[in-house]
Design a protein around this motif. Structure first.
Motif, short mmCIF file in Angstrom:
data_model
loop_
_atom_site.label_atom_id
_atom_site.label_comp_id
_atom_site.label_asym_id
_atom_site.label_seq_id
_atom_site.Cartn_x
_atom_site.Cartn_y
_atom_site.Cartn_z
N VAL A 97 0.78 -1.43 -0.20
CA VAL A 97 0.05 -0.27 -0.10
C VAL A 97 0.97 1.20 0.13
N ARG A 98 0.91 1.82 -1.22
CA ARG A 98 1.88 3.42 -1.25
C ARG A 98 1.53 3.83 0.88
N PRO A 99 2.70 4.14 0.34
CA PRO A 99 2.61 5.26 2.20
C PRO A 99 1.42 5.93 2.68
N LYS A 100 1.61 7.24 1.80
CA LYS A 100 0.69 8.04 1.95
C LYS A 100 -0.87 7.34 1.48
N TYR A 101 -0.97 6.31 2.20
CA TYR A 101 -2.68 5.47 2.38
C TYR A 101 -2.37 4.38 3.54
N ARG A 102 -1.70 4.30 3.99
CA ARG A 102 -1.70 3.01 5.03
C ARG A 102 -1.95 3.70 5.55
N SER A 103 -2.96 3.01 6.72
CA SER A 103 -3.25 2.49 8.30
C SER A 103 -4.88 2.79 8.04
N GLN A 104 -5.54 3.00 6.48
CA GLN A 104 -6.77 3.75 6.51
C GLN A 104 -7.73 1.84 6.09
N SER A 105 -6.86 0.68 6.18
CA SER A 105 -7.73 -0.76 6.22
C SER A 105 -7.87 -1.32 4.51
N ILE A 106 -6.53 -0.54 3.97
CA ILE A 106 -6.27 -1.07 2.55
C ILE A 106 -6.09 -2.23 2.89
N GLY A 107 -4.92 -1.99 3.07
CA GLY A 107 -4.28 -3.52 2.90
C GLY A 107 -5.32 -4.51 4.00
N ARG A 108 -5.65 -4.65 4.88
CA ARG A 108 -7.36 -5.29 5.00
C ARG A 108 -8.12 -5.87 4.35
N GLY A 109 -8.69 -4.85 3.07
CA GLY A 109 -8.97 -4.79 2.41
C GLY A 109 -8.12 -5.96 1.38
N LEU A 110 -6.77 -5.72 0.84
CA LEU A 110 -6.41 -6.40 -0.17
C LEU A 110 -6.16 -7.97 0.15
N LEU A 111 -5.70 -7.84 1.54
CA LEU A 111 -5.67 -9.28 2.38
C LEU A 111 -7.14 -10.30 2.26
N ALA A 112 -7.97 -9.39 2.31
CA ALA A 112 -9.64 -9.78 2.37
C ALA A 112 -9.70 -10.58 0.90
N GLN A 113 -9.44 -9.89 0.07
CA GLN A 113 -9.43 -10.42 -1.46
C GLN A 113 -8.63 -11.42 -2.17
N ALA A 114 -7.19 -11.53 -1.58
CA ALA A 114 -6.07 -13.15 -1.29
C ALA A 114 -7.12 -14.15 -0.62
N LYS A 115 -7.18 -13.74 0.70
CA LYS A 115 -7.49 -14.59 1.03
C LYS A 115 -9.27 -15.15 0.86
N ALA A 116 -10.00 -14.03 0.58
CA ALA A 116 -11.41 -14.68 -0.46
C ALA A 116 -11.23 -15.47 -1.71
N TYR A 117 -10.47 -15.68 -2.33
CA TYR A 117 -9.94 -16.28 -3.59
C TYR A 117 -9.03 -17.63 -3.16
N ALA A 118 -8.23 -17.55 -2.14
CA ALA A 118 -8.02 -18.54 -0.89
C ALA A 118 -8.77 -19.87 -0.92
N LEU A 119 -9.94 -19.56 -0.64
CA LEU A 119 -11.18 -20.08 0.40
C LEU A 119 -11.99 -20.69 -0.86
N ASN A 120 -11.56 -20.02 -1.91
CA ASN A 120 -12.86 -20.78 -3.08
C ASN A 120 -11.97 -21.21 -4.03
N GLN A 121 -10.40 -21.22 -3.92
CA GLN A 121 -10.16 -22.15 -4.47
C GLN A 121 -9.70 -24.00 -3.38
N GLY A 122 -10.23 -23.78 -2.06
CA GLY A 122 -9.80 -25.26 -1.52
C GLY A 122 -8.67 -25.53 -1.00
#
Length: 160
Positions: A97-122
């Motif tokens: 996440v670009r430094p100016k945008y950190r601590s705004q839950s963007i990293g959390r949102g990106l990891l949520a996307q990754a986790k959802a994809y991983a679960l969908n893949q089994g």
């Protein structure tokens, strides 16, 4: 700081240049903080590699976009397998996440996307290697808050 809405989507070939620029930013940040020339970044080669990886549908990238600022972060992952992991799992190759945008839950949102994809893949799990500590203690704490546990060891490499 971002005041607009952040959207998360799976990146496609049209996002290659934007992601490659952020990869360069990530690698420069790691090398600057650690004081080591750990990576060789070439924008054209990164564009070509990323185009190939996305085209093969084996390298999954999710991108975070701000209405005002455009791309503000990304996460990339790929399928791995190992006996110790009890089968298939995902490896997060980069998360930025670009430094100016950190601590705004963007990293959390990106990891949520990754986790959802991983679960969908089994997949059985997701793994990530953090940059060198102590300069990246905050990164380690972030992953801990997101449910990742220290698995031990250090990432090592040999150039062939």
């Amino acid at each position: 700081m971002t005041t607009g809405r952040i959207t998360f989507s799976r990146a496609g070939l049209g996002d290659v240049g934007t992601i490659a620029v952020m990869v360069g930013e990530l690698l420069e940040e790691i090398m600057s903080a650690s004081g080591t020339q750990a990576f060789n970044f070439n924008r054209a080669e990164t564009d070509a590699r990323l185009t190939e990886f996305i085209s093969q549908d084996q390298y999954i990238v999710f991108i975070a976009q701000s209405e005002e600022a455009g791309a503000v972060g990304f996460v990339s992952l790929y399928k791995s397998l190992a006996l110790y992991a009890e089968g298939y799992f995902g490896t997060i190759a980069e998360c930025y996440v670009r430094p100016k945008y950190r601590s705004q839950s963007i990293g959390r949102g990106l990891l949520a996307q990754a986790k959802a994809y991983a679960l969908n893949q089994g997949w059985q799990r997701l793994e990530v290697t953090t940059p060198p500590l102590p300069p990246f203690d905050r990164t380690l704490a972030f992953y801990g808050r997101e449910g990742f546990n220290v698995a031990g060891g250090r990432k090592m490499k040999v150039l062939l």
